[in-house]
Design a protein around this motif. Structure first.
Motif: not given
Length: 132
Positions: A22-23, A71-75, A80-82
């Protein structure tokens, strides 16, 4: 059905691997304003074999054309958490406890009920009967 609006929400309920997938999904969506790569990502992930986890999700994202460095940075980003927290709160408020789940009109439908049942529910929401 051109009159049907589909909104896909990440709702990882199958454990840690599901959360990782999902992340990745949220991160793909963050870099895809059109939604085309996001849809392609989900089709590749869901049509593959095995459990949806980070490795399979990353491969599906790469195959869908995602910017993997971003993508790696945004994970691990707050966004993403919010986004995932918002999905859980929304699901809880609507009484959803599994996937797939659908909101059709004012009705919540939980489970893989099949295309015909979904068509009937859409008809009921639109015109009050199974077939309009």
């Amino acid at each position: 059905d051109p009159k049907l609006k589909v909104v896909l929400k990440e709702f990882p309920v199958l454990g840690p691997s599901s959360v990782e997938a999902a992340q990745v999904g949220v991160a793909v969506r963050m870099q895809d304003p059109s939604g085309k790569k996001y849809l392609d990502f989900h089709q590749k992930l869901l049509n593959g074999k095995g459990q949806a986890d980070k490795a399979r999700s990353m491969a599906a994202a790469r195959d869908a054309g995602a910017d993997m460095a971003r993508l790696e940075k945004d994970l691990t980003s707050p966004e993403v958490r919010a986004t995932l927290e918002e999905s859980f709160k929304l699901a809880e408020a609507m009484g959803m406890n599994g996937t797939p789940s659908y909101v059709i009109g004012k009705q919540v439908v939980i489970g893989a009920v099949g295309v015909e049942t979904l068509r009937e529910k859409i008809g009921i929401a639109r015109c009050g009967k199974a077939t309009c």
